[in-house]
Design a protein around this motif. Structure first.
Motif, short mmCIF file in Angstrom:
data_model
loop_
_atom_site.label_atom_id
_atom_site.label_comp_id
_atom_site.label_asym_id
_atom_site.label_seq_id
_atom_site.Cartn_x
_atom_site.Cartn_y
_atom_site.Cartn_z
N LYS A 102 0.84 -1.19 0.00
CA LYS A 102 0.00 0.00 0.00
C LYS A 102 0.88 1.24 0.00
O LYS A 102 2.02 1.20 0.48
N GLU A 103 0.34 2.34 -0.49
CA GLU A 103 1.06 3.61 -0.49
C GLU A 103 0.13 4.74 -0.09
O GLU A 103 -1.06 4.72 -0.41
N ASP A 104 0.68 5.73 0.62
CA ASP A 104 -0.08 6.91 1.00
C ASP A 104 0.91 8.07 1.12
O ASP A 104 1.74 8.10 2.03
N HIS A 105 0.84 9.01 0.17
CA HIS A 105 1.76 10.16 0.16
C HIS A 105 3.22 9.71 0.22
O HIS A 105 4.02 10.24 1.00
N ASP A 106 3.57 8.75 -0.59
CA ASP A 106 4.94 8.21 -0.71
C ASP A 106 5.36 7.34 0.47
O ASP A 106 6.45 6.76 0.46
N TRP A 107 4.54 7.25 1.52
CA TRP A 107 4.79 6.29 2.59
C TRP A 107 4.24 4.94 2.15
O TRP A 107 3.30 4.88 1.36
N ALA A 108 4.81 3.86 2.66
CA ALA A 108 4.41 2.53 2.20
C ALA A 108 4.11 1.60 3.36
O ALA A 108 4.56 1.81 4.50
N CYS A 109 3.36 0.55 3.05
CA CYS A 109 3.03 -0.52 4.00
C CYS A 109 3.12 -1.83 3.24
O CYS A 109 2.54 -1.97 2.15
N LEU A 110 3.86 -2.79 3.79
CA LEU A 110 4.05 -4.09 3.15
C LEU A 110 3.49 -5.18 4.05
O LEU A 110 3.64 -5.14 5.27
N VAL A 111 2.84 -6.16 3.43
CA VAL A 111 2.29 -7.30 4.15
C VAL A 111 2.93 -8.58 3.61
O VAL A 111 2.88 -8.83 2.40
N PHE A 112 3.50 -9.37 4.51
CA PHE A 112 4.17 -10.62 4.13
C PHE A 112 3.52 -11.80 4.85
O PHE A 112 2.94 -11.63 5.94
N SER A 113 3.66 -12.97 4.28
CA SER A 113 3.18 -14.18 4.93
C SER A 113 4.33 -15.15 5.09
O SER A 113 5.29 -15.16 4.29
N PHE A 114 4.24 -15.99 6.12
CA PHE A 114 5.21 -17.05 6.38
C PHE A 114 4.50 -18.37 6.11
O PHE A 114 3.51 -18.66 6.76
N PRO A 115 4.97 -19.15 5.13
CA PRO A 115 4.25 -20.38 4.77
C PRO A 115 4.01 -21.30 5.95
O PRO A 115 4.81 -21.38 6.88
N SER A 116 2.88 -21.97 5.90
CA SER A 116 2.53 -22.93 6.97
C SER A 116 3.43 -24.16 6.91
O SER A 116 3.91 -24.52 5.84
#
Length: 314
Positions: free
Chosen positions: A300-314
């Motif tokens: 995701k991005e908001d005014h050049d700031w970012a958010c990343l979502v990761f998963s760890f496999p089961s």
């Protein structure tokens, strides 16, 4: 706790230049800022101030024809707690749609406020009595995280979406254990707990933040499920068990250094949500996560700031 106070002069001054300067100064240890007519005033714990990092970053400031100078001095010894108690922030509304299951919750918004500036008009059509609203009250006492910053808002919105896909707010709690790295005001832990997580543990290097997070957990009646610890990522060696959800809203360099420690505390199938950095920083963070076996799920991005979502496999 002793602080330095820095006066940054930006010429010409603009909101975009000030936002970028705050991000750069954050990597040098600065944790709070005030707008001034000519730029920003920043505050940094003396033992955390990295002047070499600040100087190098300012020398490569990416905005053409923008000049930044600063002066630094020891901050006045004053009651920071009282100063922040007298200040407040405008309420933040995270809108969404929480699917209804078995006639239980149909949540339409998450409201973050300071207990004084209530968004009466904006939420007049929503009623807690009909379960359309989740409220989080944050009393910010020199701790990062009121919901007003883009990074905090993005993580809260991501949590809202994540929990809405897991379950509505029923009378029972989801068996999710949450780790909040750099907890600040405790807002991310409190958000997860109010959305239905079973337990949250947060840690921060700032003793003010640790106490403030506990205080906010009490205000929001989740203190029986929240633990706030003083320390950096090495404190995770003393924390038992693994976590289903790991949250970190910290600057890029600390995230790169601490991501292996986060990974060690993630249960199979766990989710890692990161923010506190600019979009330009995403490639190196994604590369680091991939080297640890984590898979990118969302950006995701908001005014050049970012958010990343990761998963760890089961």
């Amino acid at each position: 706790m002793k602080y330095f106070e820095a006066d940054f002069v930006i010429s010409p001054c603009s909101p975009d230049a000030a936002d970028l300067l705050a991000a750069i100064a954050g990597e040098a240890g600065f944790e709070s800022f005030e707008e001034t007519p000519t730029g920003l005033k920043g505050y940094v714990q003396q033992q955390l101030f990295d002047q070499e990092t600040l100087q190098a970053a300012l020398a490569e400031f990416p905005f053409d024809n923008v000049n930044i100078t600063y002066t630094i001095r020891e901050a006045e010894d004053r009651d920071w707690n009282e100063q922040w108690e007298q200040e407040g922030f405008e309420p933040i509304i995270v809108r969404g749609k929480w699917r209804e299951v078995r006639g239980k919750r149909n949540v339409q918004a998450l409201i973050i406020h300071d207990g004084r500036h209530l968004p009466t008009e904006e939420i007049s059509h929503l009623s807690p009595l009909t379960s359309h609203l989740i409220e989080i009250e944050i009393d910010a006492k020199l701790a990062f995280g009121t919901g007003t910053h883009e990074t905090t808002r993005m993580i809260c919105a991501t949590l809202f979406d994540l929990f809405s896909n897991l379950s509505p707010l029923t009378s029972h709690l989801l068996p999710l254990r949450v780790l909040d790295c750099g907890t600040g005001t405790g807002i991310l832990s409190i958000c997860a707990l109010k959305l239905g997580a079973k337990e949250a543990i947060g840690y921060d290097i700032d003793e003010w933040s640790v106490d403030n997070a506990r205080h906010n957990a009490v205000i929001n009646r989740v203190d029986d499920r929240f633990t706030s610890l003083l320390g950096d990522a090495t404190i995770l060696n003393k924390v038992e068990g693994t976590f289903d959800l790991v949250l970190a809203n910290i600057n890029r360099n600390i995230l790169l250094a601490d991501m292996p420690a986060f990974k060690q505390k993630m249960a199979p199938g766990a989710t890692l949500i990161l923010s506190g950095f600019y979009t330009a920083d995403c490639p190196m963070l994604i590369e680091k996560a991939a080297s640890l076996g984590l898979t990118l799920q969302q950006q995701k991005e908001d005014h050049d700031w970012a958010c990343l979502v990761f998963s760890f496999p089961s």
